[in-house]
Design a protein around this motif. Structure first.
Motif, PDB file in Angstrom:
ATOM      1  N   ARG A  72      38.614  35.570 -18.937  1.00 50.96           N
ATOM      2  CA  ARG A  72      38.969  36.354 -20.141  1.00 50.96           C
ATOM      3  C   ARG A  72      38.546  35.395 -21.508  1.00 50.96           C
ATOM      4  NH1 ARG A  72      41.732  41.280 -19.156  1.00 50.96           N
ATOM      5  NH2 ARG A  72      42.048  41.561 -16.979  1.00 50.96           N
ATOM      6  N   ILE A  73      39.288  34.213 -21.522  1.00 49.50           N
ATOM      7  CA  ILE A  73      39.217  33.189 -22.503  1.00 49.50           C
ATOM      8  C   ILE A  73      38.064  32.898 -22.805  1.00 49.50           C
ATOM      9  CG2 ILE A  73      39.929  30.876 -23.145  1.00 49.50           C
ATOM     10  CD1 ILE A  73      42.491  31.366 -21.756  1.00 49.50           C
ATOM     11  N   CYS A  74      37.159  32.474 -21.896  1.00 51.18           N
ATOM     12  CA  CYS A  74      35.667  32.004 -22.095  1.00 51.18           C
ATOM     13  C   CYS A  74      34.539  32.987 -22.563  1.00 51.18           C
ATOM     14  CB  CYS A  74      35.250  31.390 -20.710  1.00 51.18           C
ATOM     15  SG  CYS A  74      35.938  30.048 -20.070  1.00 51.18           S
ATOM     16  N   SER A  75      35.061  34.379 -22.109  1.00 51.94           N
ATOM     17  CA  SER A  75      34.255  35.372 -22.498  1.00 51.94           C
ATOM     18  C   SER A  75      34.518  35.826 -24.085  1.00 51.94           C
ATOM     19  CB  SER A  75      34.343  36.718 -21.847  1.00 51.94           C
ATOM     20  OG  SER A  75      34.340  36.579 -20.577  1.00 51.94           O
ATOM     21  N   ALA A  76      35.758  35.475 -24.566  1.00 48.43           N
ATOM     22  CA  ALA A  76      36.176  35.779 -25.884  1.00 48.43           C
ATOM     23  C   ALA A  76      35.431  34.478 -26.803  1.00 48.43           C
ATOM     24  CB  ALA A  76      37.712  35.649 -26.084  1.00 48.43           C
ATOM     25  N   VAL A  77      35.199  33.598 -26.074  1.00 51.04           N
ATOM     26  CA  VAL A  77      34.559  32.534 -27.306  1.00 51.04           C
ATOM     27  C   VAL A  77      33.467  31.849 -26.495  1.00 51.04           C
ATOM     28  CG1 VAL A  77      36.832  31.693 -28.514  1.00 51.04           C
ATOM     29  CG2 VAL A  77      36.480  30.870 -26.365  1.00 51.04           C
ATOM     30  N   PRO A  78      32.290  32.633 -26.267  1.00 50.75           N
ATOM     31  CA  PRO A  78      31.026  32.386 -25.289  1.00 50.75           C
ATOM     32  C   PRO A  78      30.267  31.291 -26.080  1.00 50.75           C
ATOM     33  CG  PRO A  78      30.542  34.249 -26.779  1.00 50.75           C
ATOM     34  CD  PRO A  78      32.208  33.926 -27.061  1.00 50.75           C
ATOM     35  N   ASP A  79      30.511  30.781 -27.234  1.00 51.06           N
ATOM     36  CA  ASP A  79      29.808  29.468 -27.893  1.00 51.06           C
ATOM     37  C   ASP A  79      30.648  28.400 -27.901  1.00 51.06           C
ATOM     38  OD1 ASP A  79      27.338  30.910 -28.015  1.00 51.06           O
ATOM     39  OD2 ASP A  79      28.005  31.905 -29.862  1.00 51.06           O
ATOM     40  N   VAL A  80      31.780  28.306 -27.310  1.00 51.05           N
ATOM     41  CA  VAL A  80      32.646  27.294 -27.505  1.00 51.05           C
ATOM     42  C   VAL A  80      32.885  26.749 -25.990  1.00 51.05           C
ATOM     43  CG1 VAL A  80      35.034  26.577 -28.042  1.00 51.05           C
ATOM     44  CG2 VAL A  80      33.855  28.278 -29.523  1.00 51.05           C
ATOM     45  N   PRO A  81      32.838  25.219 -25.743  1.00 50.99           N
ATOM     46  CA  PRO A  81      32.956  24.627 -24.394  1.00 50.99           C
ATOM     47  C   PRO A  81      34.481  25.041 -24.128  1.00 50.99           C
ATOM     48  CG  PRO A  81      31.609  23.191 -25.769  1.00 50.99           C
ATOM     49  CD  PRO A  81      32.164  24.350 -26.664  1.00 50.99           C
ATOM     50  N   VAL A  82      34.792  25.037 -22.886  1.00 55.27           N
ATOM     51  CA  VAL A  82      36.307  25.448 -22.672  1.00 55.27           C
ATOM     52  C   VAL A  82      36.752  24.610 -21.396  1.00 55.27           C
ATOM     53  CG1 VAL A  82      38.117  27.080 -21.990  1.00 55.27           C
ATOM     54  CG2 VAL A  82      36.364  27.498 -23.601  1.00 55.27           C
ATOM     55  N   THR A  83      37.490  23.903 -21.423  1.00 55.72           N
ATOM     56  CA  THR A  83      38.201  22.893 -20.073  1.00 55.72           C
ATOM     57  C   THR A  83      39.298  23.768 -19.590  1.00 55.72           C
ATOM     58  OG1 THR A  83      38.489  21.026 -18.953  1.00 55.72           O
ATOM     59  CG2 THR A  83      39.045  21.364 -21.423  1.00 55.72           C
ATOM     60  N   GLU A  99      32.326  25.938  -8.093  1.00 57.18           N
ATOM     61  CA  GLU A  99      31.454  27.075  -8.196  1.00 57.18           C
ATOM     62  C   GLU A  99      32.058  28.324  -8.663  1.00 57.18           C
ATOM     63  OE1 GLU A  99      28.913  30.291  -5.315  1.00 57.18           O
ATOM     64  OE2 GLU A  99      30.298  28.950  -4.327  1.00 57.18           O
ATOM     65  N   ARG A 100      33.384  28.429  -8.477  1.00 54.81           N
ATOM     66  CA  ARG A 100      34.120  29.883  -9.059  1.00 54.81           C
ATOM     67  C   ARG A 100      34.566  29.355 -10.455  1.00 54.81           C
ATOM     68  NH1 ARG A 100      38.730  31.831  -5.056  1.00 54.81           N
ATOM     69  NH2 ARG A 100      38.463  33.495  -6.990  1.00 54.81           N
ATOM     70  N   MET A 101      34.685  28.360 -10.903  1.00 56.27           N
ATOM     71  CA  MET A 101      35.176  27.700 -12.235  1.00 56.27           C
ATOM     72  C   MET A 101      33.915  27.959 -12.963  1.00 56.27           C
ATOM     73  SD  MET A 101      35.709  24.107 -13.720  1.00 56.27           S
ATOM     74  CE  MET A 101      33.990  23.713 -13.675  1.00 56.27           C
ATOM     75  N   LEU A 102      32.820  27.336 -12.629  1.00 61.11           N
ATOM     76  CA  LEU A 102      31.613  27.686 -13.359  1.00 61.11           C
ATOM     77  C   LEU A 102      31.287  29.328 -13.699  1.00 61.11           C
ATOM     78  CD1 LEU A 102      29.223  25.157 -12.140  1.00 61.11           C
ATOM     79  CD2 LEU A 102      30.452  24.985 -14.237  1.00 61.11           C
ATOM     80  N   GLU A 103      31.377  30.289 -12.626  1.00 59.85           N
ATOM     81  CA  GLU A 103      31.197  31.365 -12.610  1.00 59.85           C
ATOM     82  C   GLU A 103      32.030  31.833 -13.590  1.00 59.85           C
ATOM     83  OE1 GLU A 103      31.908  35.643 -12.193  1.00 59.85           O
ATOM     84  OE2 GLU A 103      33.337  34.208 -11.477  1.00 59.85           O
ATOM     85  N   ALA A 104      33.341  31.495 -13.951  1.00 58.14           N
ATOM     86  CA  ALA A 104      34.426  32.226 -14.799  1.00 58.14           C
ATOM     87  C   ALA A 104      34.225  31.783 -16.121  1.00 58.14           C
ATOM     88  CB  ALA A 104      35.859  31.747 -14.412  1.00 58.14           C
ATOM     89  N   GLY A 105      33.410  30.781 -16.388  1.00 53.66           N
ATOM     90  CA  GLY A 105      32.710  30.240 -17.662  1.00 53.66           C
ATOM     91  C   GLY A 105      33.428  28.778 -18.067  1.00 53.66           C
TER      92      GLY A 105
END
Length: 254
Positions: A72-83, A99-105
């Motif tokens: 949800r967080i990564c989808s909200a800021v699609p152009d911002v790298p998130v760790t 694999e699952r982390m990358l799929e989540a963004g």
């Protein structure tokens, strides 16, 4: 921006010669607010994320729960790298976790050496092996995942005769295994932090309170010491609690 580009961008931000501050967010709203404030990358803290979901830290959330928040967080800021803080890995094999982390963004992750499901700390070698397997999985995926290897030695310093030496041993092993950054959480003072900085070769993460700074000093102090990365853990969310209370209290009915 595709996920590989976001990952490479996050990695490069660790090597600009200045201190990278990654405020810890916990939902889509906080992520948008911090990104709109001008931060070019964000971190998700497991503790504030769990609090936002009505769950507990220390893997009271399942991996599914955590990744739902990450997505949800990564989808909200699609152009911002998130760790994302993925605690000790939720008893998940490295390849599946990546694999699952990358799929989540998310394009980076914290991994700590306290295994919450077993109530123990991994040995230095065991933790380094897990970090190495995560790095291998990330490399196989062709993504510059930023692995932030955390040790909890300073949180459990009474268990070690030489906490600084033990932390350094563990962090060096994680660096050799492929960590992109290391994280001596709870480092108690500037002298201990300086010893870590002198010993390791790559970026070091320090936790700070956005109002009061870190145990080793202010942001300016950390910059002078050469700290590469600062995060807030749960402290940003916690500091906002008093602000929220002050804002709503005058409206409370007597």
């Amino acid at each position: 921006m595709d996920i590989a580009t976001r990952a490479t961008t996050l990695l490069e931000l660790h090597h600009t010669g200045s201190t990278l501050v990654l405020p810890n967010v916990w939902d889509a709203w906080s992520a948008r607010v911090v990104a709109d404030a001008g931060f070019t990358a964000l971190s998700i803290g497991s503790h504030p994320l769990a609090d936002s979901r009505g769950q507990g830290d220390k893997e009271d959330m399942s991996l599914d729960d955590a990744l739902d928040g990450v997505r949800r967080i990564c989808s909200a800021v699609p152009d911002v790298p998130v760790t994302a803080d993925l605690e000790s890995g939720y008893d998940t094999a490295a390849a599946e976790l990546v694999e699952r982390m990358l799929e989540a963004g998310a394009v980076g992750l914290n991994i700590e050496d306290t295994v919450h499901s077993e109530g123990r700390m991994r040995s230095a070698a065991e933790h380094a092996d897990y970090i190495g397997a995560i790095r291998q999985a990330a490399d196989s995926a062709g993504v510059d995942v930023v692995i932030n290897a955390r040790t909890d030695v300073f949180l459990k310093k009474d268990e070690f005769s030489d906490p600084v030496g033990e932390a350094i041993t563990r962090l060096l092993a994680c660096e050799e295994a492929g960590a992109r950054c290391v994280y001596p959480v709870g480092v108690p003072d500037a002298a201990s932090l300086q010893a870590v900085l002198d010993a390791v070769s790559g970026p070091v993460n320090v936790i700070a309170n956005p109002r009061t700074g870190s145990a080793a000093g202010s942001l300016e102090d950390l910059q002078v010491m050469g700290v590469h990365r600062v995060t807030f853990g749960p402290k940003l969310q916690q500091e906002l609690s008093s602000d929220l209370t002050a804002l709503v209290a005058p409206w409370r009915q007597a």
